[in-house]
Write a protein that holds these residues in place. Structure first.
Motif, PDB file in Angstrom:
ATOM      1  N   LEU A  76       0.832  -1.229   0.042  1.00  0.00           N
ATOM      2  CA  LEU A  76      -0.036  -0.156  -0.059  1.00  0.00           C
ATOM      3  C   LEU A  76       0.918   1.382   0.056  1.00  0.00           C
ATOM      4  O   LEU A  76       0.583   2.159  -0.790  1.00  0.00           O
ATOM      5  CB  LEU A  76      -0.822  -0.143   1.040  1.00  0.00           C
ATOM      6  CG  LEU A  76      -2.128  -1.071   0.899  1.00  0.00           C
ATOM      7  CD1 LEU A  76      -2.729  -1.155   2.285  1.00  0.00           C
ATOM      8  CD2 LEU A  76      -2.997  -0.387   0.007  1.00  0.00           C
ATOM      9  N   LEU A  77       2.023   1.251   0.842  1.00  0.00           N
ATOM     10  CA  LEU A  77       2.867   2.326   0.771  1.00  0.00           C
ATOM     11  C   LEU A  77       3.438   2.687  -0.699  1.00  0.00           C
ATOM     12  O   LEU A  77       3.626   3.593  -1.465  1.00  0.00           O
ATOM     13  CB  LEU A  77       4.100   2.086   1.777  1.00  0.00           C
ATOM     14  CG  LEU A  77       3.460   2.572   3.261  1.00  0.00           C
ATOM     15  CD1 LEU A  77       4.526   2.157   3.971  1.00  0.00           C
ATOM     16  CD2 LEU A  77       2.955   3.782   3.195  1.00  0.00           C
ATOM     17  N   MET A  78       3.851   1.575  -1.279  1.00  0.00           N
ATOM     18  CA  MET A  78       4.356   1.719  -2.503  1.00  0.00           C
ATOM     19  C   MET A  78       3.357   2.172  -3.764  1.00  0.00           C
ATOM     20  O   MET A  78       3.666   2.898  -4.472  1.00  0.00           O
ATOM     21  CB  MET A  78       4.817   0.181  -3.238  1.00  0.00           C
ATOM     22  CG  MET A  78       5.979  -0.369  -2.395  1.00  0.00           C
ATOM     23  SD  MET A  78       6.202  -2.077  -2.833  1.00  0.00           S
ATOM     24  CE  MET A  78       6.572  -2.077  -4.850  1.00  0.00           C
ATOM     25  N   ALA A  79       2.016   1.763  -3.420  1.00  0.00           N
ATOM     26  CA  ALA A  79       0.932   2.262  -4.248  1.00  0.00           C
ATOM     27  C   ALA A  79       0.664   3.858  -4.184  1.00  0.00           C
ATOM     28  O   ALA A  79       0.517   4.546  -4.900  1.00  0.00           O
ATOM     29  CB  ALA A  79      -0.350   1.436  -4.128  1.00  0.00           C
ATOM     30  N   TYR A  80       0.874   4.164  -2.842  1.00  0.00           N
ATOM     31  CA  TYR A  80       0.683   5.626  -2.596  1.00  0.00           C
ATOM     32  C   TYR A  80       1.491   6.439  -3.227  1.00  0.00           C
ATOM     33  O   TYR A  80       1.060   7.647  -3.669  1.00  0.00           O
ATOM     34  CB  TYR A  80       1.061   5.785  -0.762  1.00  0.00           C
ATOM     35  CG  TYR A  80       0.831   7.088  -0.213  1.00  0.00           C
ATOM     36  CD1 TYR A  80      -0.308   7.653  -0.392  1.00  0.00           C
ATOM     37  CD2 TYR A  80       2.047   8.083  -0.243  1.00  0.00           C
ATOM     38  CE1 TYR A  80      -0.387   9.270   0.258  1.00  0.00           C
ATOM     39  CE2 TYR A  80       2.086   9.229   0.125  1.00  0.00           C
ATOM     40  CZ  TYR A  80       0.759   9.880   0.571  1.00  0.00           C
ATOM     41  OH  TYR A  80       0.770  11.097   0.774  1.00  0.00           O
ATOM     42  N   TYR A  81       2.748   6.127  -3.320  1.00  0.00           N
ATOM     43  CA  TYR A  81       3.767   7.087  -4.257  1.00  0.00           C
ATOM     44  C   TYR A  81       3.448   6.993  -5.532  1.00  0.00           C
ATOM     45  O   TYR A  81       3.718   7.822  -6.345  1.00  0.00           O
ATOM     46  CB  TYR A  81       5.259   6.519  -3.958  1.00  0.00           C
ATOM     47  CG  TYR A  81       5.698   6.654  -2.637  1.00  0.00           C
ATOM     48  CD1 TYR A  81       5.992   7.992  -2.090  1.00  0.00           C
ATOM     49  CD2 TYR A  81       5.911   5.541  -1.700  1.00  0.00           C
ATOM     50  CE1 TYR A  81       6.431   8.235  -0.744  1.00  0.00           C
ATOM     51  CE2 TYR A  81       6.121   6.119  -0.464  1.00  0.00           C
ATOM     52  CZ  TYR A  81       6.685   7.344   0.019  1.00  0.00           C
ATOM     53  OH  TYR A  81       7.085   7.545   1.136  1.00  0.00           O
TER      54      TYR A  81
END
Length: 176
Positions: free
Chosen positions: A158-163
Motif C-alpha cells: 500500500l505504501l508503494m501504491a501511495y507513491y
C-alpha cells in the motif's frame, strides 16, 4: 551533522519551524503537503527530507484502490446497444475508463518491482478477495507468505501504491 526534526502543525496553511543552533536561529517556512508530518534538517544547509504518516498513506492508497469497483460500475452504465448516449454520459464513461486504467497501471508497476505485492493489491483491493483467498493465490504463484507476514507485506504494498497515485495536478483533458 546532527539531524533535527520539527513537527508540522496542520492547523495553519503555512507553517513556520524555528531551529536554534549554537549561534544562530533559523526560520523555515513550509507549505505542508498531504500526508507529510515531519521535516528534517541538518546544520547550516537545512536539507529538508519530508516523511509521510505511513498509516494515513496506507489508508489513502487503500481507499484509492477500492474505488475501482465504483468506477467499474460507472463505466458499465454506457451500453453498447445505445449508440446515442448523451455527451455527459460519454464524458463520465471516458473519465471512468481513465480512472480504471490508472488503478490497473499502478498494480502493473508494482508487480514489475515486486510480484507478490502486486498480487496482494490486486486480490485484496481490486477484486476484493479475502485474506485466505489472497494467500491461496500467492501460494499458487509460488510465493510463500505466512498469514502473520501477510499484513506487513500488504502495508508495504500500500505504501508503494501511495507513491504512484496521481496527484491533483493530473487532469483528464478532452482532445477533439
Amino acid at each position: 551533522m546532527k539531524l533535527t526534526t520539527g513537527q508540522i502543525s496542520s492547523a495553519a496553511p503555512l507553517t513556520q519551524l524555528l531551529y536554534k543552533s549554537n549561534k544562530s536561529l533559523y526560520r523555515l517556512i513550509y507549505l505542508p503537503l498531504p500526508g507529510i508530518t515531519k521535516l528534517y534538517w541538518s546544520g547550516n544547509a537545512m536539507s529538508i527530507i519530508p516523511t509521510i504518516d505511513e498509516k494515513a498513506a496506507a489508508n489513502s492508497a487503500k481507499d484509492y484502490l477500492k474505488q475501482f469497483k465504483g468506477w467499474q460500475l460507472v463505466s458499465l452504465r454506457l451500453d453498447d446497444n445505445k449508440p446515442r448516449a448523451t455527451a455527459q454520459a460519454q464524458r463520465e464513461n471516458v473519465k471512468a475508463m481513465f480512472e480504471l486504467q490508472e488503478r490497473q497501471n499502478i498494480i502493473k508497476a508494482i508487480s514489475k518491482d515486486d510480484q507478490a505485492s502486486g498480487i496482494i493489491l490486486d486480490q485484496r483491493f481490486i477484486r476484493q478477495h479475502s485474506t485466505k483467498r489472497t494467500l491461496a493465490e500467492l501460494t499458487a504463484k509460488h510465493h510463500s507468505i505466512t498469514e502473520d507476514n501477510f499484513y506487513h507485506r500488504q502495508h508495504k504494498a500500500l505504501l508503494m501504491a501511495y507513491y504512484l497515485i496521481p496527484t491533483d495536478q493530473v487532469k483528464l483533458v478532452r482532445c477533439e
